[in-house]
Design an enzyme around this catalytic site. Sequence first.
Site, PDB file in Angstrom:
ATOM      1  N   GLU A  59      60.538  -2.481  22.189  1.00  0.00           N
ATOM      2  CA  GLU A  59      61.980  -2.292  22.044  1.00  0.00           C
ATOM      3  C   GLU A  59      62.651  -2.459  23.395  1.00  0.00           C
ATOM      4  O   GLU A  59      63.752  -2.983  23.496  1.00  0.00           O
ATOM      5  CB  GLU A  59      62.286  -0.896  21.481  1.00  0.00           C
TER       6      GLU A  59
ATOM      7  N   SER B 152      63.293   4.714  24.360  1.00  0.00           N
ATOM      8  CA  SER B 152      62.310   4.414  23.321  1.00  0.00           C
ATOM      9  C   SER B 152      61.646   3.063  23.615  1.00  0.00           C
ATOM     10  O   SER B 152      62.319   2.049  23.756  1.00  0.00           O
ATOM     11  CB  SER B 152      63.000   4.384  21.959  1.00  0.00           C
TER      12      SER B 152
ATOM     13  N   ARG C 125      67.262  -2.600  15.036  1.00  0.00           N
ATOM     14  CA  ARG C 125      67.186  -2.705  16.491  1.00  0.00           C
ATOM     15  C   ARG C 125      67.365  -4.127  17.019  1.00  0.00           C
ATOM     16  O   ARG C 125      66.807  -4.499  18.045  1.00  0.00           O
ATOM     17  CB  ARG C 125      65.864  -2.110  17.010  1.00  0.00           C
TER      18      ARG C 125
END
Length: 302
Positions: A291, A221, A172
């Site tokens: 995130e 998310s 990520r």
Amino acid sequence: MNGACESLPPVRGTYQFGAALKDLVWFRAGGAAEVLYRPADADDLADFLTRRPPHTPVTVIGVGSNLLVRDGGIPGVVIRLPAAFGKVEVDGLRIRAGAAALDSAVSRRAADAGIAGLEFLRGVPGTIGGALRMNAGCYGSEIKDVFVEATALDAKGVKHILKPADMGFEYRKSNVPADLIFVEAVFEGSRDEPAAVKARTEELLARREESQPIRSKTGGSTFKNPPGAKAWKLIEEAGCRGLRHGEAMVSDVHCNFLINLGEAHAADIEALGEEVRARVKEKSGIELEWEIKRVGTPGAQR
């Protein structure tokens, strides 16, 4: 408006002063951009970067699917790439996509062309530029698996061609300089029957619709999965499913999603996220990492 923004160079694109950003991000919350700049094309963007006042802050946003703009807004210039940066072209097994192209559009184009390997992008909200920046992925696949090269402009408008080794992809995230602005990328898949690729793409989309609150005002998310663990499970075990702060709530469909129930302030959403982090750390000893990218300054601007 600060002095740097008062002396912005002429452009072929457009400037919008005091632009409301809540209308452009999925959370539908947050403050305004001091200046919102939509470049006409890559040359216009490069010229702006070359000639802009050197101390003017620059922030790049896409469609705001994984972004929280704080209530005080974003100082300086916010760059949002328009449709001119959203072209998607097929060349054999390769897909060339502009940074403003929707991930889902790239996946659909690949499926139509019988190119396998990009199905996962159908389940990734947002644009290619953001996907490159965060090595976006889902269901076991990520950008680095199909990446060939990207074109980006630096803070001085100089063009760079980035290969896989230049991107420094990790879970990520990529490790390219923060001032690089992606303008396009090339991906490569493998040959398969279009019907088979489309079937896998639709199956992935159905899984996403069943398990995520995609019709809510959300930022996607919220927290990265810690090594060896799932963020949603840690959040649930900490008793946070359905937790609320004002009109911000932890989704009861997928508890790694925060949702705006109505007119939540960005501060409510961020405070809820921090409360979730605190409860998870108290319960499990694990500190969740955001995130969602949080940008701008705190404040009461709406």
